[in-house]
Structure formats: structure tokens, C-alpha cells
Design a protein around this motif. Structure first.
Motif, PDB file in Angstrom:
ATOM      1  N   THR A  73      -3.645   5.842   8.269  1.00 14.94           N
ATOM      2  CA  THR A  73      -3.783   5.610   9.713  1.00 14.94           C
ATOM      3  C   THR A  73      -4.373   6.851  10.369  1.00 14.94           C
ATOM      4  O   THR A  73      -3.855   7.956  10.209  1.00 14.94           O
ATOM      5  CB  THR A  73      -2.420   5.285  10.348  1.00 14.94           C
ATOM      6  OG1 THR A  73      -1.892   4.107   9.736  1.00 14.94           O
ATOM      7  CG2 THR A  73      -2.575   5.058  11.839  1.00 14.94           C
ATOM      8  N   SER A  90      -2.682  -6.653   6.546  1.00 12.33           N
ATOM      9  CA  SER A  90      -1.380  -6.820   5.905  1.00 12.33           C
ATOM     10  C   SER A  90      -0.519  -7.833   6.652  1.00 12.33           C
ATOM     11  O   SER A  90       0.136  -8.688   6.030  1.00 12.33           O
ATOM     12  CB  SER A  90      -0.663  -5.473   5.814  1.00 12.33           C
ATOM     13  OG  SER A  90      -0.486  -4.915   7.108  1.00 12.33           O
ATOM     14  N   ARG A 123      -3.837   1.007  -3.905  1.00 16.39           N
ATOM     15  CA  ARG A 123      -4.107   0.601  -2.517  1.00 16.39           C
ATOM     16  C   ARG A 123      -3.586   1.705  -1.608  1.00 16.39           C
ATOM     17  O   ARG A 123      -2.380   1.871  -1.451  1.00 16.39           O
ATOM     18  CB  ARG A 123      -3.427  -0.741  -2.189  1.00 16.39           C
ATOM     19  CG  ARG A 123      -4.108  -1.949  -2.813  1.00 16.39           C
ATOM     20  CD  ARG A 123      -3.277  -3.212  -2.636  1.00 16.39           C
ATOM     21  NE  ARG A 123      -3.008  -3.505  -1.242  1.00 16.39           N
ATOM     22  CZ  ARG A 123      -3.759  -4.323  -0.480  1.00 16.39           C
ATOM     23  NH1 ARG A 123      -4.811  -4.909  -1.000  1.00 16.39           N
ATOM     24  NH2 ARG A 123      -3.456  -4.549   0.780  1.00 16.39           N
ATOM     25  N   SER A 180     -12.529  -2.509  -1.291  1.00 14.75           N
ATOM     26  CA  SER A 180     -13.295  -1.692  -0.354  1.00 14.75           C
ATOM     27  C   SER A 180     -14.076  -0.597  -1.072  1.00 14.75           C
ATOM     28  O   SER A 180     -15.219  -0.299  -0.704  1.00 14.75           O
ATOM     29  CB  SER A 180     -12.367  -1.079   0.701  1.00 14.75           C
ATOM     30  OG  SER A 180     -11.400  -0.235   0.120  1.00 14.75           O
ATOM     31  N   ASP A 235      -8.878   0.357  -1.270  1.00  8.33           N
ATOM     32  CA  ASP A 235      -8.403  -0.387  -2.433  1.00  8.33           C
ATOM     33  C   ASP A 235      -9.616  -0.736  -3.293  1.00  8.33           C
ATOM     34  O   ASP A 235     -10.758  -0.422  -2.931  1.00  8.33           O
ATOM     35  CB  ASP A 235      -7.600  -1.622  -2.009  1.00  8.33           C
ATOM     36  CG  ASP A 235      -8.437  -2.673  -1.295  1.00  8.33           C
ATOM     37  OD1 ASP A 235      -9.655  -2.447  -1.096  1.00  8.33           O
ATOM     38  OD2 ASP A 235      -7.894  -3.725  -0.923  1.00  8.33           O
ATOM     39  N   ARG A 243     -11.808 -10.877   1.645  1.00  6.97           N
ATOM     40  CA  ARG A 243     -10.716 -10.093   2.236  1.00  6.97           C
ATOM     41  C   ARG A 243      -9.711 -11.000   2.935  1.00  6.97           C
ATOM     42  O   ARG A 243      -8.518 -10.693   3.001  1.00  6.97           O
ATOM     43  CB  ARG A 243     -11.292  -9.063   3.209  1.00  6.97           C
ATOM     44  CG  ARG A 243     -10.260  -8.200   3.904  1.00  6.97           C
ATOM     45  CD  ARG A 243      -9.464  -7.357   2.929  1.00  6.97           C
ATOM     46  NE  ARG A 243     -10.149  -6.149   2.512  1.00  6.97           N
ATOM     47  CZ  ARG A 243      -9.677  -5.321   1.587  1.00  6.97           C
ATOM     48  NH1 ARG A 243      -8.533  -5.585   0.965  1.00  6.97           N
ATOM     49  NH2 ARG A 243     -10.357  -4.227   1.239  1.00  6.97           N
ATOM     50  N   LEU A 257      -8.161   1.291   4.777  1.00  6.46           N
ATOM     51  CA  LEU A 257      -7.543   0.681   3.608  1.00  6.46           C
ATOM     52  C   LEU A 257      -8.475   0.920   2.422  1.00  6.46           C
ATOM     53  O   LEU A 257      -9.558   0.344   2.351  1.00  6.46           O
ATOM     54  CB  LEU A 257      -7.328  -0.814   3.826  1.00  6.46           C
ATOM     55  CG  LEU A 257      -6.800  -1.604   2.631  1.00  6.46           C
ATOM     56  CD1 LEU A 257      -5.439  -1.067   2.178  1.00  6.46           C
ATOM     57  CD2 LEU A 257      -6.698  -3.084   2.957  1.00  6.46           C
ATOM     58  N   SER A 300      -3.973  -6.881  11.865  1.00  6.55           N
ATOM     59  CA  SER A 300      -4.060  -6.078  10.650  1.00  6.55           C
ATOM     60  C   SER A 300      -4.102  -6.995   9.431  1.00  6.55           C
ATOM     61  O   SER A 300      -3.512  -8.078   9.427  1.00  6.55           O
ATOM     62  CB  SER A 300      -2.879  -5.117  10.537  1.00  6.55           C
ATOM     63  OG  SER A 300      -1.695  -5.811  10.191  1.00  6.55           O
ATOM     64  N   THR A 333       0.837  -1.194   0.000  1.00  7.05           N
ATOM     65  CA  THR A 333       0.000   0.000   0.000  1.00  7.05           C
ATOM     66  C   THR A 333       0.868   1.237   0.000  1.00  7.05           C
ATOM     67  O   THR A 333       2.035   1.205   0.372  1.00  7.05           O
ATOM     68  CB  THR A 333      -0.914   0.017   1.238  1.00  7.05           C
ATOM     69  OG1 THR A 333      -0.095  -0.036   2.414  1.00  7.05           O
ATOM     70  CG2 THR A 333      -1.858  -1.151   1.232  1.00  7.05           C
ATOM     71  N   ASP A 347      -8.642  -1.218   8.104  1.00  7.73           N
ATOM     72  CA  ASP A 347      -7.430  -1.906   7.640  1.00  7.73           C
ATOM     73  C   ASP A 347      -7.038  -3.059   8.547  1.00  7.73           C
ATOM     74  O   ASP A 347      -5.944  -3.607   8.417  1.00  7.73           O
ATOM     75  CB  ASP A 347      -6.269  -0.918   7.522  1.00  7.73           C
ATOM     76  CG  ASP A 347      -5.815  -0.373   8.877  1.00  7.73           C
ATOM     77  OD1 ASP A 347      -6.526  -0.593   9.880  1.00  7.73           O
ATOM     78  OD2 ASP A 347      -4.756   0.282   8.918  1.00  7.73           O
ATOM     79  N   SER A 348      -7.914  -3.434   9.474  1.00  5.33           N
ATOM     80  CA  SER A 348      -7.624  -4.539  10.386  1.00  5.33           C
ATOM     81  C   SER A 348      -8.924  -5.245  10.749  1.00  5.33           C
ATOM     82  O   SER A 348     -10.020  -4.705  10.550  1.00  5.33           O
ATOM     83  CB  SER A 348      -6.949  -4.031  11.665  1.00  5.33           C
ATOM     84  OG  SER A 348      -7.872  -3.289  12.453  1.00  5.33           O
ATOM     85  N   ALA A 389      -3.315   3.487   2.079  1.00  3.77           N
ATOM     86  CA  ALA A 389      -3.414   3.267   3.523  1.00  3.77           C
ATOM     87  C   ALA A 389      -3.448   4.613   4.225  1.00  3.77           C
ATOM     88  O   ALA A 389      -2.725   5.545   3.855  1.00  3.77           O
ATOM     89  CB  ALA A 389      -2.232   2.449   4.018  1.00  3.77           C
TER      90      ALA A 389
END
Length: 658
Positions: free
Chosen positions: A85, A220, A81, A107, A104, A287, A102, A218, A15, A156-157, A83
Motif C-alpha cells: 500500500t 481481494s 503474492r 502482474s 503476483d 484478473r 499487487l 479492491s 497476500t 491492487d484495485s 501487497a
């Protein structure tokens, strides 16, 4: 059309930091959440305009999502993608969870579906709920539903996903039981809430296993590290993710709540079935594709659950007379197709999401069409009291027809391009999973084919019973006549827009495999694979079964007279009318043993704990009474007590000395 095998797993693409409009993705959650909060906090002060604020907020959210999608579309494939936070959420020593987004292709696909279809439902609901005194609160709940679903798909998690997961559970409870002055509606909301808690427990256990295996939740970290843990550990995570998905997406064996959820207002049904809650389980599985790639047994379980549910829902739909419950059974079955595709791994992930996207349009259309019919028929839902409505509700009839043809998979409508690809991928199921035996492809493929034929029958039954044949326009209770009429533009315009999507969307997104290629940065680049049967034979067999199912329905419910009362049926028909006894099974397997356990605990509590405490109290009372007998108020008695005490003390002292 050919099946695909991915060369990489979800999460394998790096990402980049969100820039441009993508850095404002947090607005997608904040706008509807703020609108919901204002409508609830201001209360009756905004009764006159709260519904307009909620509708404006929903459309504003769609605009933000569309701008982000445009930025992503214009970016190179390896830069799609983003990201972002937002803040540190759970700081716990070495274990830290940041709340981030996230953005992408996977989503953002859900963002567009949720906000666009959801906004059309908002417009429709302005008219549908016009005479409801609590309309402002209803729209606040709709906004909250959209905010929770967007939190779920943008997180993202797994922890962030779970926050949205619980949000959509709460929103569904509030909306299904919105008319809770009717006890049955309150019970339906409670049933949905409780059954979803079972799925939530699966989600929590899966996250606990992730923490134990990866020290992270997460996406990732889980995707990049799952290949390094034992297959057994990945399988445990996969199975509990499946439990979570079954609860939220009403898949076997946690599907019993979906039919009862029709107790809510029709716009709620459209939102739940088309764009939000029941699609969440499919999103979770896709996912988590890396987990299921590392756990082929769990992936096979996903496909098996999907295959069972697509037939289960189709069979139930054949026997229902409530127009909304037929559509609910249809959703259960179509989500089963999506779960089957998701369980097939790389050859089915993209097609599962493709069908989810197109299904969102034509299923929302049919629910809104059902609401239009109910609006014109005095809120009746019994199709045996409908018939010949095409003459008085032409817009509803024509738009509903587009949804009906789309879900049947008639070319070139949307369902043909998406559902048929899952059927084809099912015939290639032997290329991914716990077994590579060719018979696996035959089993899944034939199940999907049969499901297509049965779908054609029960959806055609609904269409013909409602819009064709002879008019049966009377109320059930009094037999009084009703006067059906077309709905107003606030209800028909959203239906027309959705009908255009049902007709055009699938073909447009299939050109040059545009949708499959769009999803590649999120779920991996695809390669061609081979089903066990020629693709043209599969398409021909599917279309033949669809025509046969629709023809049988026409002969029985379009050409022949439909009885106004429910005729007696055989064992299978009666079982389908009772949802294949799913409630009885749940009562026998879970509710009654739980009640027995509670009874035993109650008896033990009454006889042991309560008995001990009661005995202690009575003993104290008796002791008090005994001591009370010594207190008579006579001086000579107390002097005797003193003398006796002195003699006893002397005796004890002398006894020790001797």
C-alpha cells in the motif's frame, strides 16, 4: 497437452507484505513516468539526448521487474503474492480506496512483457525516428505509455487499474496521432479515443456496481465476496467488465478503431499490439476470474465475443493489401483467441495469458519487420508493390519468417505451444460456463480450428507477397522505381532477439507446465479436464488446416504473379476489404441517429430557447421605443402627464371609497 480445471478462483490466495526488491515495485511506475516528465518539461533542451534517457529508463524498469520476478520465482508458491500500500487515495467516510500495488505472477508476467518488449521497441525507434524533429517528444510518450500500462497491471484495485486504463488511452491517442499534420492520422487518433471511451463507461458502471455490492473496489474484496451476492448482480458486473475489455482490446463490436490506429509510427503499432493497450482487456477478464466464475452467463458472453472476433479479424486480414493493417487484423484475431480462452474460465485462463505472452514477442517482431520493409521501400505499405525482398533484406526476411511460423502455430515454435492449447481448451468448453452441453465444446473448438486455418492463409499471403514472387518495386503515385535495402543494426538486432523469443520461448515455458504452474498463485491451481475430442486428433487437425492455408496462399501469391493493382472481388472479398462494413454499421446504428438527435436538439434550441430569448429582446426594444415616444422635451407635455397622473390617482382613490 490437456485442458485444465482450476480448484480455486483468482484472489483466493492471501497476500503478504512486500519485502526485499518487491517493496520497490513502485519504481516500475516512477522510473518511466519521471523520464517522460523530464523529456516533456525540459523541451528542446534535451532534443539531443531525450531519446537516450527514455531508452535507458525503459531498460532500468525492466531490470527492476526482472529482479522482482527472480525474488518471486525463488519464493515458495504461497508467498508469491506481495501487497504494497502506497497511500490513501480516496477517503470518503466508510468507503476508502488505498492506492496500492499487487505483485503476483500475473502482474509480473505483464511487467516482464511490457518492459522487455517495450525496451527493444525503444532501441528500434532510435533509428526509425532518427530524422523526426519531434523524436524527443515521441520517446516521452513511449515512456508514458509504459508507465500507464504498468500502473494498470500492478494496481491492487479496479480504481487503480482504471487510472492506468485511462493513461494508456491517452498515450495511444498521442502516439496514433503523432503525425497529426496529416488529417487522416488525427482522425484515426480521435476514432480510437472515442471508441475507447465507450469501453471506459462500461468500466465505470462495473465499478459502481461493485461499490453497491461490496462497498469496495479492491481485487481481494471483490474476489472474496462475489460468491455471496446474487448471480444477477455478478452477471451485471461481468457484462460491463466485458464492455470495458471490448473497447480496450478491440473486440467485437468495438473493434473498428484498431485498423485505423496504424496511422501512428510503426514502433507505436508494435507497442500497442504486442505489449500494452490491446492486452489490457485480456488482463482485466483474467484478473476478474472470480466474478466470471460467479456469473457463468457473462463468462459465456466473453467466450462468444472472442470466438466472433477471432473469425472477424481473420476474414478481414485475408483482403487487406496494407501490410500494417493485415497485422492489425491479425492482432484482433489473436486477441480473440485470448478472449475465448479467458471466457472458458479455469480451463482457459492460464493458456490465454500464455498465448498473450508468446504473442507479444512474435507480433512485435512482425510489426518491427513491417517497419523495416517500409524503411527500405520508401515508407510504402502496399504489399502489391513489394515482392522478392528476401534477396535484399535477408535479416528482415529471416526474422519475419520466425514470427510468421510462430503465429501459424508450426511446431516447435512458440505459437504452437500457446495457441494450440487454447484450441484444445475450446473443445473442453462444456466443462465451464452457462451450459454443460457437449455441443458447446464442438462449436468453440471448430471455430478455433477454422480460425487457425484462415490465419495460416492470410499470414502466408502477407509473407509471400512481401518477400517472395517477383519484384514489383515501384511507387504507387508515379510508378517510379524504389531501391530496397536492409535496415541498420539498431533496427535488426531487436528483431533478432524477438525472433529468438518466437522460436524458443513457448517450448521453454511449456516444459513441465512451467508457465501454468507459475501463474497458479494468481489464478488458481489447475486440474486436468477432458475435451470432447482426443488431443492428438485436435493437434493433427490444426496442423493440417495450417498447412492447407499456407499452401493455398503459396499457390496464389508465391507461385503465381501478383497483380500490382487491386483486382475486382466477389461480395465477400469486397466486404472484407471494407472491414465487413463495421464503419457503415456504426454510422447507421450510432452516428446517424446521434446526428439526427443533435439536429432535432439544434432546431428546438433555435426555435424554442433562442426564439424565446430573441422575442424577449425584441419586446424590450419595442417597449423602449414606445416609452421613447413620450419623451419629446416639451414642458407642456410633461405638465399634461402630471395632470393626467393626478386625475388617475384621484379616480382610483374615489373608486375604492365608493
Amino acid at each position: 497437452m490437456t485442458a485444465f480445471i482450476s480448484a480455486q478462483v483468482p484472489g483466493a490466495v492471501d497476500t503478504v507484505a512486500a519485502t526485499g526488491i518487491a517493496s520497490y515495485a513502485w519504481l516500475l511506475i516512477l522510473i518511466p513516468l519521471t523520464s517522460a516528465g523530464l523529456a516533456l518539461l525540459l523541451g528542446r533542451a534535451c532534443d539531443k539526448w531525450g531519446h537516450l534517457l527514455a531508452t535507458l529508463a525503459s531498460w532500468a524498469t525492466f531490470v527492476v521487474g526482472a529482479l522482482i520476478a527472480a525474488q518471486m520465482w525463488n519464493a515458495p508458491e504461497d508467498g508469491r503474492r506481495f501487497a504494497h500500500t502506497l497511500f490513501t487515495w480516496i477517503p470518503a467516510g466508510e468507503f476508502t480506496v488505498n492506492f496500492g500495488l499487487l505483485v503476483d505472477p500475473l502482474s509480473i508476467t505483464f511487467v516482464i512483457l511490457v518492459t522487455f518488449v517495450g525496451s527493444l521497441i525503444h532501441v528500434y525507434a532510435i533509428a526509425y525516428m532518427a530524422h523526426d524533429s519531434a523524436r524527443r517528444r515521441f520517446f516521452a510518450y513511449l515512456n508514458f505509455f509504459i508507465a500507464a500500462m504498468l500502473t494498470l497491471v500492478l494496481a491492487d484495485s479496479y480504481a487503480g487499474l482504471f487510472a492506468g486504463w485511462e493513461g494508456v488511452g491517452l498515450a495511444s491517442y498521442l502516439l496514433i496521432g503523432f503525425w497529426n499534420h496529416v488529417p487522416a492520422n488525427a482522425v484515426a487518433a480521435k476514432k480510437a479515443f472515442v471508441m475507447n471511451r465507450i469501453g471506459d463507461m462500461g468500466m465505470l458502471i462495473a465499478m459502481m456496481a461493485m461499490v453497491a455490492s461490496f462497498q469496495s473496489v479492491s481485487f481481494s474484496d471483490v474476489s472474496s465476496r462475489v460468491g455471496a451476492i446474487p448471480t444477477s448482480a455478478a452477471t451485471i458486473i461481468g457484462f460491463f467488465l466485458l464492455v470495458a475489455a471490448c473497447g480496450k482490446s478491440a473486440q467485437f463490436p468495438l473493434q473498428a478503431w484498431l485498423g485505423d490506429a496504424m496511422a501512428g509510427p510503426t514502433p507505436v503499432s508494435a507497442l500497442i499490439h504486442a505489449a500494452t493497450m490491446v492486452t489490457a482487456g485480456v488482463y482485466l477478464i483474467v484478473r476478474s476470474g472470480a466474478v466470471f466464475s460467479a456469473a457463468p452467463v457473462a463468462a459465456t458472453a466473453v467466450a462468444v465475443v472472442g470466438a466472433i472476433t477471432l473469425l472477424f479479424g481473420a476474414i478481414v486480414g485475408c483482403a487487406k493489401d496494407d501490410i500494417k493493417k493485415v497485422l492489425a487484423a491479425s492482432t484482433m484475431s489473436q486477441i480473440g483467441y485470448m478472449m475465448l480462452g479467458a471466457g472458458l474460465g479455469p480451463i482457459g485462463w492460464a493458456f490465454s495469458i500464455f498465448h498473450l505472452f508468446t504473442h507479444g514477442f512474435f507480433k512485435a517482431l512482425m510489426f518491427l519487420g513491417a517497419g523495416s520493409v517500409m524503411h527500405g521501400m520508401g515508407d510504402q505499405v502496399n504489399m502489391r508493390r513489394f515482392g522478392a525482398l528476401r534477396g535484399v533484406m535477408k535479416v528482415t526476411w529471416l526474422t519475419f519468417m520466425m514470427g510468421w511460423l510462430a503465429i501459424l502455430g508450426v511446431p516447435p515454435l512458440s505459437g504452437y505451444w500457446s495457441k494450440d492449447r487454447i484450441i484444445e481448451a475450446a473443445f473442453g468448453a462444456h466443462q465451464f460456463g452457462a451450459s454443460e452441453a457437449p455441443w458447446i465444446g464442438w462449436v468453440y473448438g471448430l471455430v478455433a480450428l477454422v480460425g487457425a486455418g484462415v490465419t495460416a492463409f492470410y499470414m502466408s499471403r502477407l509473407f509471400f507477397m512481401t518477400f517472395h514472387g517477383k519484384a514489383r518495386w515501384t511507387t504507387e503515385a508515379e510508378g517510379a522505381p524504389v531501391h530496397p535495402h536492409e535496415s541498420g543494426p539498431l533496427m535488426t538486432v531487436p528483431m533478432i532477439i524477438l525472433a529468438l523469443g518466437a522460436v524458443l520461448l513457448g517450448g521453454a515455458l511449456s516444459m513441465g507446465d512451467a508457465f501454468v504452474n507459475w501463474l497458479a498463485p494468481a489464478i488458481g491451481r489447475a486440474q486436468h479436464g477432458e475435451p470432447v475430442l482426443n488431443e492428438y486428433v485436435i493437434q493433427g487437425a490444426t496442423l493440417a488446416l495450417v498447412i492447407a492455408g499456407a499452401l493455398i496462399a503459396w499457390m496464389k501469391y508465391g507461385r503465381d504473379e501478383v497483380p500490382a493493382s487491386v483486382p475486382a472481388g466477389n461480395i465477400l472479398v469486397e466486404a472484407a476489404r471494407r472491414d465487413l462494413y463495421q464503419d457503415r454499421a456504426n454510422e447507421a446504428l450510432f452516428m446517424m441517429p446521434s446526428k439526427g438527435l443533435v439536429t432535432v436538439a439544434t432546431v428546438g434550441d433555435a426555435s424554442a430557447i433562442d426564439g424565446a430569448l430573441t422575442g424577449l429582446g425584441r419586446g424590450s426594444q419595442l417597449l423602449g421605443r414606445a416609452v421613447g415616444l413620450t419623451q419629446n422635451g416639451l414642458v407642456r407635455t410633461y405638465a399634461a402627464y402630471i395632470l393626467g397622473g393626478v386625475i388617475l390617482a384621484l379616480a382610483i382613490v374615489l373608486g375604492f371609497r365608493l
